[in-house]
Every structure is written in C-alpha cells, then in structure tokens.
Design a protein around this motif. Structure first.
Motif, mmCIF file in Angstrom:
data_model
loop_
_atom_site.group_PDB
_atom_site.id
_atom_site.type_symbol
_atom_site.label_atom_id
_atom_site.label_comp_id
_atom_site.label_asym_id
_atom_site.label_seq_id
_atom_site.Cartn_x
_atom_site.Cartn_y
_atom_site.Cartn_z
ATOM 1 N N ASP A 1 -12.605 -3.518 1.184
ATOM 2 C CA ASP A 1 -11.817 -2.363 1.640
ATOM 3 C C ASP A 1 -10.935 -1.759 0.550
ATOM 4 O O ASP A 1 -10.529 -0.618 0.649
ATOM 5 N N TYR A 2 -10.588 -2.559 -0.450
ATOM 6 C CA TYR A 2 -9.594 -2.097 -1.423
ATOM 7 C C TYR A 2 -10.162 -2.007 -2.830
ATOM 8 O O TYR A 2 -10.560 -3.016 -3.405
ATOM 9 N N THR B 1 -8.188 -0.372 -5.130
ATOM 10 C CA THR B 1 -6.935 -0.493 -5.889
ATOM 11 C C THR B 1 -5.823 -0.860 -4.915
ATOM 12 O O THR B 1 -5.995 -0.700 -3.699
ATOM 13 N N CYS B 2 -4.704 -1.393 -5.448
ATOM 14 C CA CYS B 2 -3.565 -1.827 -4.612
ATOM 15 C C CYS B 2 -3.972 -2.872 -3.566
ATOM 16 O O CYS B 2 -3.326 -3.009 -2.532
ATOM 17 N N GLY B 3 -5.049 -3.584 -3.811
ATOM 18 C CA GLY B 3 -5.532 -4.596 -2.859
ATOM 19 C C GLY B 3 -5.121 -6.007 -3.250
ATOM 20 O O GLY B 3 -4.284 -6.196 -4.139
ATOM 21 N N THR C 1 -7.104 -1.375 -11.299
ATOM 22 C CA THR C 1 -7.902 -1.447 -10.061
ATOM 23 C C THR C 1 -8.186 -2.901 -9.664
ATOM 24 O O THR C 1 -8.086 -3.817 -10.490
ATOM 25 N N ASP C 2 -8.601 -3.078 -8.438
ATOM 26 C CA ASP C 2 -8.985 -4.415 -7.964
ATOM 27 C C ASP C 2 -10.289 -4.888 -8.608
ATOM 28 O O ASP C 2 -10.490 -6.093 -8.771
#
Ligand SMILES: *Cc1c(COP(=O)(O)O)cnc(C)c1O
Length: 398
Positions: free
Chosen positions: A39-40, A42-44, A253-254
C-alpha cells in the motif's frame, strides 16, 4: 620486463574493470518488488524499519533516513544551528557536499589541511582555525578510515562546537571498538551506488541526541509537525498539522528503504571482502618503493570504501595523469578522489585561493583510486596488482 600496454605491450586484462560497482542480489530485488505490491510507496513502514536497522548496525540511538547523503549533511547542519555568519571547518579532500552544506545554511566553509599519511583532517589544523565564529566541524572519514574522533570530540566539547562526521565512506568501520555513527554528535551516511551499501539514492543522519533527532525529523519533511507538544496553536481536528520550521522534502521512498534493509544484511560480507582486497593491495604495493601506502591509525578498524594509490613522483619518470592513463591502457579504469573543493571555480568566485591546504593539494597531484568493490574476484584483484606493479617497475627512476 613486461612492457606496459601504453608502450605497445599486451594489456593485463581483455575486459575493462571499473573502480566501483554495486552488488544487487535476488533478495534485494524481491525486497523492492514486495514494496511495489504493497500500500505504501513512501511514508510507509519500511522507513522506520530501515532506521531501526541502521541503529542496530551502527549502535546509534536515532537514525533519520533521507533522500541522499547531501540532504543528510544539510539537515545535520540545520539541526546543529549553523546560520549566516557562522564558520564550519571541513577538509578539502572530499566530495563538494561536505562544504556545500555550510553554504546552504549561509555559513562559511573553512578548509583545514589533512594529515599527509592518513589523508584525514588534521585535528591540530582544526584547532588552529577555530575562532568565535566557528559553529561546527564536518569531519570526513575519507576512504572509510575513521577520523581522529578522540581529539576532535575533545576540541569540539571545549569550544562548544558541533561535531558532524561525514560518514559517507564509513559504514562498517569502528573506532576504538565502537561503530562510527554512535560517537560524534551527528554522523551522516550516503547510499549512492558507489558506496559500500546502496539503495540507489539515499542518506541518513545518526545521532544519540534526542533534541537533534526531533529537529532532523522536522527539517526532513517541510518543518511540519503532527506532534501536539510541538504546536503553537490548539489542534483544529484529526487533520491538523503545523509548519513550525522552514524544512525541505528530503524524504526517501519505501522501495529504497526496503533495498537498504536488504543491503545492510550483507554488510558483514561486504566489509570482510573489502578488507581482504585492501590487505592484498597493501601487501603488494608496500613492496614497491615508487608507491606510498595509506597509513591507518590503530584506533580505526576500517571497512575501506576507496583504495587510494599514491605515487612518489620523485621515484617515477611519469606523473599521476600518465600513471592513470597507463592503467587505463591495461583496462584498469580508475578514478581520482578528490579534487580539493576550494579549487573549484564556484569556490574561487567566493574568494578561496590555491595554496590554502598544501598537503591536500600535493596529495591530489599524486593519487588515484583503484577498483575496490565486493564482487571483485581474486583474479580481478591479481590483475590490478599485476598492472600497477608492471607500470611502477617499468617507469621506475634509477
Ligand atoms: C557521496 C558523498 C557525499 C554525498 O552523498 P550523496 O548521497 O551522493 O548526496 C558526501 N560526502 C562524501 C564524502 C561522499 O563521498
């Protein structure tokens, strides 16, 4: 004696070898693919996971992951309170970012000369250049060898300076048995593909200081907080946040964070192999009177990021440029790290002049960087040694 290829002899290698190359395996690829399916982007969750892993690997209390090593240096200077009118002392034998970070904050970089045997910033020169305007020291662990942290920390403490270690080369190194990253006020890392571990582009700031940590988080992301204890006004509701500093978007990023975690798993392997290669080079080159082998301080248990070959011009009939070209003709493609920062036109425009750090300028004239990376085979290493030995011997001055 074998003629070097540049003189018409046969090259040592048929295929070119370069000075650095990343190592990406199936685990790395899978780690990135999983994030892409999640689902993520970035910010994950991978950001905090990578930060935790960096703390485990380095012994630091806090880690703030960001977009690259330059951004890490910038937010470290901001967290240190570097402002217009301040001076920041650094070395000229580094990538330009180590000094540019001071300029980003409106401060003035001041260049201290190096120790001519270790190539790291000389603490005595740092002390000599310290004055009431000095705010911070950006000390670069050049090639991965730790700077003299005991001396620098003592000096910084006494003069209320913030010690920022530019550790772009240092991951995997320990100083007096403690990992670099857990010692200075703040340590910055870079995960560019030529560095020891990579996630494409990436960086981090490590610190044990909670106050710096909170500031770093803010500067990384626009100066925006969702923490009510940091807010000036009462919350308007669940959506509410406040911008309390002028920060930046220096997030990562993740996908990159996941790649970093996977790469950090391999750090012990990377480190061991780099140490083996450096040992083989050092043993071979210490037998050649035309070459100078970089000295190590006993406190540093070094994972080398770069291997510097330094020629003794008085013992050779060729200069560094010709040595570099001769290696190229053997298909050993080298590089030079670094051009002294203050000699760049931009710095000249600010009034910096040649002659400011004579030892650094002399080193620059005499050095080149040999191939050093995890995936080098024993044959690759033997080829580099053979080529260097061939050239140094052929062009030896009687
Ligand atoms: C690579 C490097 C940087 C900058 O890192 P990036 O991730 O490329 O921004 C800073 N300082 C030194 C010494 C470096 O080698």
């Amino acid at each position: 004696m074998n003629k070097p290829a540049i003189c018409g002899g046969t090259p040592v290698r048929r295929e070119k070898i370069f000075y650095g190359h990343q190592y990406i395996d199936e685990q790395d690829i899978q780690a990135v693919v999983e994030v892409l399916k999640s689902d993520y982007l970035t910010c994950g969750p991978k950001i905090a996971e990578a930060e935790k892993k960096l703390c485990e690997v380095t012994g630091a209390k806090y880690a703030v992951l960001c977009s690259n090593g330059t951004a890490a240096l910038h937010i470290a200077c901001l967290a240190a309170g570097v402002e217009p009118g301040d001076e920041v002392i650094t070395t000229p034998i580094t990538f330009a970012a180590s000094a540019n970070c001071a300029l980003y904050c409106g401060a003035k970089p001041v260049f201290a000369d190096i120790n001519e045997e270790t190539y790291n910033i000389d603490p005595a020169n740092v002390a000599a250049l310290t004055n009431e305007k000095t705010k911070a020291v950006v000390a670069v662990d050049f090639t991965g060898q730790s700077v003299e942290l005991d001396k620098l920390l003592a000096h910084c403490k006494e003069n209320h300076l913030v010690l920022i270690e530019d550790g772009a080369h240092v991951i995997g190194t320990a100083y007096n048995g403690k990992k670099n990253g857990s010692i200075a006020d703040m340590t910055t890392l870079s995960f560019h593909p030529v560095k020891t571990v990579t996630c494409g582009e990436g960086g981090a700031v490590l610190t044990n200081n909670e106050e710096y940590y909170q500031k770093l988080l803010l500067y990384r992301a626009h100066g925006i907080t969702r923490n009510e204890t940091q807010m000036a006004h009462e919350s308007h509701g669940p959506w509410y946040y406040e911008q309390i500093y002028l920060g930046y978007n220096y997030r990562i990023t993740d996908m990159q964070a996941a790649l970093l975690i996977s790469q950090l798993d391999k750090l012990p392997l990377f480190s061991a192999r780099r140490k083996e290669i450096v040992k083989a080079y050092d043993e071979a080159f210490s037998k050649l009177p035309q070459l100078f082998v970089q000295k190590e301080i006993p406190e540093s248990d070094t994972t080398r990021h770069l291997y510097i070959l330094r020629i003794k011009p008085e013992k050779l009939t060729i200069d560094r440029k010709q040595f570099f070209d001769a290696l190229g003709a053997e298909n050993i493609c080298c590089n030079v790290h670094y051009i002294p920062t203050y000699t760049f036109p931009y710095y000249e425009g600010l009034g910096y002049q040649k002659g400011c750090c004579p030892k650094a300028e002399k080193l620059y004239e005499e050095m080149l960087s040999l191939p050093l990376y995890y995936a080098m085979t024993d044959e690759d290493v033997a080829d580099v040694i053979e080529a260097v030995t061939k050239i140094a011997s052929y062009f030896a001055k009687e």
